[in-house]
Design an enzyme around this catalytic site. Structure first.
Site, mmCIF file in Angstrom:
data_model
loop_
_atom_site.group_PDB
_atom_site.id
_atom_site.type_symbol
_atom_site.label_atom_id
_atom_site.label_comp_id
_atom_site.label_asym_id
_atom_site.label_seq_id
_atom_site.Cartn_x
_atom_site.Cartn_y
_atom_site.Cartn_z
ATOM 1 N N ARG A 243 -70.857 -10.902 7.215
ATOM 2 C CA ARG A 243 -71.684 -9.851 7.823
ATOM 3 C C ARG A 243 -72.748 -9.392 6.819
ATOM 4 O O ARG A 243 -73.842 -9.029 7.177
ATOM 5 C CB ARG A 243 -70.814 -8.661 8.215
ATOM 6 N N ASP B 9 -61.941 -3.554 15.306
ATOM 7 C CA ASP B 9 -60.934 -4.124 14.402
ATOM 8 C C ASP B 9 -59.532 -3.660 14.798
ATOM 9 O O ASP B 9 -58.572 -4.427 14.724
ATOM 10 C CB ASP B 9 -61.249 -3.731 12.949
ATOM 11 N N ARG C 37 -58.376 -5.619 17.772
ATOM 12 C CA ARG C 37 -57.935 -6.957 17.339
ATOM 13 C C ARG C 37 -56.548 -6.877 16.688
ATOM 14 O O ARG C 37 -55.679 -7.709 16.935
ATOM 15 C CB ARG C 37 -58.966 -7.531 16.356
ATOM 16 N N HIS D 111 -66.139 -2.274 7.355
ATOM 17 C CA HIS D 111 -66.040 -3.250 8.446
ATOM 18 C C HIS D 111 -66.477 -4.628 7.918
ATOM 19 O O HIS D 111 -67.523 -5.150 8.254
ATOM 20 C CB HIS D 111 -66.937 -2.805 9.610
HETATM 21 P P1 NAI Z 1 -77.730 -11.340 19.781
HETATM 22 O O1 NAI Z 1 -78.590 -12.233 18.965
HETATM 23 O O2 NAI Z 1 -77.072 -11.897 20.984
HETATM 24 O O3 NAI Z 1 -78.575 -10.061 20.232
HETATM 25 C C1 NAI Z 1 -79.373 -9.326 19.361
HETATM 26 C C2 NAI Z 1 -80.581 -8.884 20.155
HETATM 27 O O4 NAI Z 1 -81.341 -7.986 19.347
HETATM 28 C C3 NAI Z 1 -81.515 -10.035 20.549
HETATM 29 O O5 NAI Z 1 -81.655 -10.086 21.958
HETATM 30 C C4 NAI Z 1 -82.819 -9.695 19.848
HETATM 31 O O6 NAI Z 1 -83.978 -10.067 20.580
HETATM 32 C C5 NAI Z 1 -82.705 -8.178 19.731
HETATM 33 N N1 NAI Z 1 -83.609 -7.613 18.725
HETATM 34 C C6 NAI Z 1 -83.940 -8.102 17.518
HETATM 35 N N2 NAI Z 1 -84.827 -7.278 16.924
HETATM 36 C C7 NAI Z 1 -85.048 -6.250 17.771
HETATM 37 C C8 NAI Z 1 -85.853 -5.094 17.719
HETATM 38 N N3 NAI Z 1 -86.610 -4.809 16.660
HETATM 39 N N4 NAI Z 1 -85.840 -4.262 18.774
HETATM 40 C C9 NAI Z 1 -85.079 -4.525 19.864
HETATM 41 N N5 NAI Z 1 -84.294 -5.612 19.963
HETATM 42 C C10 NAI Z 1 -84.279 -6.466 18.933
HETATM 43 O O7 NAI Z 1 -76.631 -10.720 18.783
HETATM 44 P P2 NAI Z 1 -75.268 -9.992 19.186
HETATM 45 O O8 NAI Z 1 -74.175 -10.975 19.205
HETATM 46 O O9 NAI Z 1 -75.516 -9.149 20.366
HETATM 47 O O10 NAI Z 1 -75.019 -9.069 17.899
HETATM 48 C C11 NAI Z 1 -75.867 -7.980 17.635
HETATM 49 C C12 NAI Z 1 -75.534 -7.331 16.293
HETATM 50 O O11 NAI Z 1 -74.261 -6.707 16.380
HETATM 51 C C13 NAI Z 1 -75.429 -8.308 15.127
HETATM 52 O O12 NAI Z 1 -75.957 -7.743 13.961
HETATM 53 C C14 NAI Z 1 -73.943 -8.525 14.985
HETATM 54 O O13 NAI Z 1 -73.571 -8.971 13.694
HETATM 55 C C15 NAI Z 1 -73.439 -7.136 15.291
HETATM 56 N N6 NAI Z 1 -72.050 -7.039 15.687
HETATM 57 C C16 NAI Z 1 -71.361 -5.961 15.207
HETATM 58 C C17 NAI Z 1 -70.052 -5.749 15.565
HETATM 59 C C18 NAI Z 1 -69.334 -4.541 15.039
HETATM 60 O O14 NAI Z 1 -68.109 -4.455 15.182
HETATM 61 N N7 NAI Z 1 -70.016 -3.589 14.442
HETATM 62 C C19 NAI Z 1 -69.344 -6.689 16.445
HETATM 63 C C20 NAI Z 1 -70.170 -7.763 16.928
HETATM 64 C C21 NAI Z 1 -71.477 -7.915 16.545
#
Ligand code: NAI
Length: 308
Positions: free
Chosen positions: A88, A148, A151, A175
């Site tokens: 991460r 977490d 899970r 995390h």
């Molecule tokens: P994804 O790639 O499917 O979606 C991310 C979206 O953000 C994309 O559609 C992209 O176009 C958009 N984006 C990028 N820059 C942007 C901006 N400036 N303004 C608006 N939209 C923008 O990724 P996913 O799988 O949805 O993951 C998103 C984030 O969440 C990642 O950083 C991932 O590591 C994190 N994550 C965190 C978790 C947690 O427990 N905190 C769990 C799962 C994912």
């Protein structure tokens, strides 16, 4: 009630889907920079209303923050997800720029919103959002421990052959694969310590599996997971909008609690209408305290990489 979800990718769209199905708001705005994606996914979701019977209106937006105006809760999921083999922490550079600009834009139109940060590395991104937002600390919540812990409960339930609904358990700390702390000592099955049912070795294996729970899925799927992350985020949002006072481990600003200052880390908090209301001070064992201090060191090192 109006809720905005920034980032209409896997996690953002799943979060929005969970929110509209549960009718947590009258309107849910989904915003993304990718032309048409948020509009398309919102319309797709709204076409399930006639099948599922909910009354929440999803609205898509390509970077038009005007549409997010007056949101009560804003979830930030925008940013790159992990690919197999990535940590991460490797996402920090790109995601810091994104989270910073998104936070500024959001607050311009929704100065009173409660922010729920999901983008990784989450503890550091939440710290950054707090720094940028300049709003009371109780309105900034990082989502990590809810996922977490889900899970952790699932691995315990699978090992015991029972339903995760009957398991209680919590993961605190940072995390990250090496920074989170599954509290096996405090986990229970219908109020009975799980250590009555599982050996120390089994519990250690479950804790280890929990810590790499995200990486395991990333390897299997080819990208980061979304069903449980979306559900965990909506779980927090629900406790806010319904003022449920759920105790959920979330990344919040510590000011001496758990022996840490000026850092966001996962600790149990009461979540209600005004954000997080209270930090629950668990009585940690010496070993758990040491793990928390070590976890804080790693989170602090990550925060130090943030651009000034
Ligand atoms: P994804 O790639 O499917 O979606 C991310 C979206 O953000 C994309 O559609 C992209 O176009 C958009 N984006 C990028 N820059 C942007 C901006 N400036 N303004 C608006 N939209 C923008 O990724 P996913 O799988 O949805 O993951 C998103 C984030 O969440 C990642 O950083 C991932 O590591 C994190 N994550 C965190 C978790 C947690 O427990 N905190 C769990 C799962 C994912």
């Amino acid at each position: 009630m109006k809720i905005t979800v920034v980032g209409a990718g896997a996690v953002g769209a799943t979060t929005a889907d969970n929110i509209i199905r549960r009718e947590l708001a009258e309107e849910v705005v989904l915003l993304d920079i990718k032309e048409g994606v948020a509009e398309g996914k919102s319309l797709d979701m709204y076409q399930t209303a006639a099948l599922l019977g909910f009354n929440t209106l999803p609205v898509g937006s390509t970077n038009d923050y005007e549409k997010t105006k007056g949101s009560d809760v804003v979830v930030i999921t925008s940013g790159l997800p992990r690919k197999p083999g990535m940590t991460r922490e490797e996402l920090i550079g790109v995601n810091a720029d994104i989270v910073k600009s998104v936070t500024q834009n959001i607050l311009k139109y929704s100065p009173k919103a409660i922010l729920v940060i999901v983008s990784n590395p989450m503890d550091t991104m939440t710290y950054l959002a707090f720094r940028e937002a300049g709003v009371p600390k109780k309105r900034i919540i990082g989502m990590g421990g809810a996922l977490d812990s889900a899970r952790f409960k699932t691995y315990l339930a699978l090992e015991m052959g029972v339903t995760p609904n009957d398991i209680n358990g919590m993961v605190i700390g940072g995390h990250g694969d090496t920074t989170m702390i599954p509290l096996t000592r405090l986990a229970t099955y219908n109020g009975i310590p799980v250590s009555r049912f599982l050996s120390e070795d089994k519990l250690a294996k479950i804790a280890a599996d929990t810590m790499v729970g995200g990486a395991t899925l990333t390897k299997l799927i080819g990208t980061s997971a979304w069903y449980a992350p979306g559900a965990a985020t909506a779980f927090i949002v629900e406790s806010i909008v319904r003022n449920q006072k759920r105790i959920v481990p979330c990344s919040v600003y510590l000011n001496g609690e758990y022996g840490q200052k000026d850092i966001f880390m996962g600790v149990p908090v009461v979540i209600g209408r005004n954000g997080w209301e209270k930090i629950i001070n668990l009585r940690l064992s010496e070993k758990e305290k040491a793990a928390f201090a070590k976890s804080a060191e790693a989170v602090r090192a990550m925060n130090a990489v943030l651009p000034a």
